[in-house]
Design an enzyme around this catalytic site. Structure first.
Site, PDB file in Angstrom:
ATOM      1  N   CYS A 157      -2.737  -3.656  -2.355  1.00  0.00           N
ATOM      2  CA  CYS A 157      -3.160  -4.864  -1.648  1.00  0.00           C
ATOM      3  C   CYS A 157      -3.135  -6.084  -2.552  1.00  0.00           C
ATOM      4  CB  CYS A 157      -4.548  -4.675  -1.023  1.00  0.00           C
ATOM      5  SG  CYS A 157      -4.587  -3.298   0.145  1.00  0.00           S
ATOM      6  N   GLY A 201      -1.900  -0.837  11.759  1.00  0.00           N
ATOM      7  CA  GLY A 201      -3.290  -0.429  11.933  1.00  0.00           C
ATOM      8  C   GLY A 201      -3.991  -0.134  10.627  1.00  0.00           C
ATOM      9  N   THR A 208       0.839  -1.185   0.000  1.00  0.00           N
ATOM     10  CA  THR A 208       0.000   0.000   0.000  1.00  0.00           C
ATOM     11  C   THR A 208       0.880   1.242   0.000  1.00  0.00           C
ATOM     12  OG1 THR A 208      -2.007   1.002   0.927  1.00  0.00           O
ATOM     13  CG2 THR A 208      -0.287   0.352   2.494  1.00  0.00           C
ATOM     14  N   PHE A 209       0.243   2.381  -0.245  1.00  0.00           N
ATOM     15  CA  PHE A 209       0.938   3.667  -0.286  1.00  0.00           C
ATOM     16  C   PHE A 209       0.494   4.510   0.891  1.00  0.00           C
ATOM     17  CE2 PHE A 209       0.739   8.195  -1.421  1.00  0.00           C
ATOM     18  CZ  PHE A 209       2.087   8.438  -1.635  1.00  0.00           C
TER      19      PHE A 209
END
EC number: 2.3.1.181
Length: 209
Positions: A164, A146, A71-72
């Site tokens: 993802c 998280g 992810t970014f």
């Protein structure tokens, strides 16, 4: 529960802080803590991640210990790192993931956005695409990592990865969904205001009334 708003910070600095707090929570020397922040641009690769899902290497990529793939993170994206002891809360990691999803779904509903879960996939979704990524890790049943929710960030960096691990995954932001400017501080306030109550509802600690 301590809330710590860090502003915009480097990934490495935030991870180091997580490690220190998690150790303190495990030793009962530090209260459970929610870190809210934004990161300078970085790609993170989870335990299930594949570097081939990063299509452009102009931005730093870091392999980390959370679940999930690539992810970014960048300014305008709200990142939350809860440091929570799951041992007195039943050691139920899957239920903890569902709690994080419910937290974000309830927050964006305040802005008139209908968000939902997708069976078999962790995260928060809308009709226009994925709004939030969730990936966690645990040490001695203390949570780390998280959620990352797109608020008012530039989404173009997601075009240079398979987010993802999903090659055709559309990405949404709260601001685009609302069609008007959204203040990060307002979103942080709503996350902070709901977090403790919803955590105690979904994962009550042993002996809690």
């Amino acid at each position: 529960m301590i809330l710590n708003d860090l502003g915009v910070v480097d990934y490495a600095a935030a991870f180091s802080l997580q490690e220190r707090i998690a150790d303190g929570v495990y030793r009962n020397a530090t209260p459970e803590t929610l870190l809210l922040l934004e990161h300078h641009p970085v790609y993170t690769i989870g335990r299930a991640g594949c570097e081939e899902n990063i299509l452009d290497h102009s931005i730093q990529a870091i392999r980390i210990s959370r679940g999930g793939d690539v992810t970014f993170h960048g300014p305008g994206q709200l990142v939350g790192y809860p440091l929570i002891n799951l041992r007195p809360r039943g050691c139920d990691l899957r239920h903890y993931l569902r709690f994080l999803e419910e937290l974000l779904i309830s927050v964006v509903a305040d802005f008139g956005v209908s968000a939902f879960r997708v069976p078999g996939k962790t995260g928060v979704w809308t009709d226009q695409g994925k709004l939030a990524a969730i990936g966690v890790g645990v040490r001695h049943w203390v949570t780390m990592h998280g959620f990352a929710m797109n608020v008012n960030n530039d989404l173009s960096s997601f075009e240079r990865i398979n987010p993802c691990g999903i090659a055709t995954c559309p990405i949404a932001s709260l601001e685009r969904l609302c069609g008007c400017p959204i203040a990060m501080d307002e979103v942080k306030s709503r996350v902070a205001g709901r977090f403790q109550g919803l955590l105690d509802e979904w994962l009550p600690a042993a002996g809690a009334l």
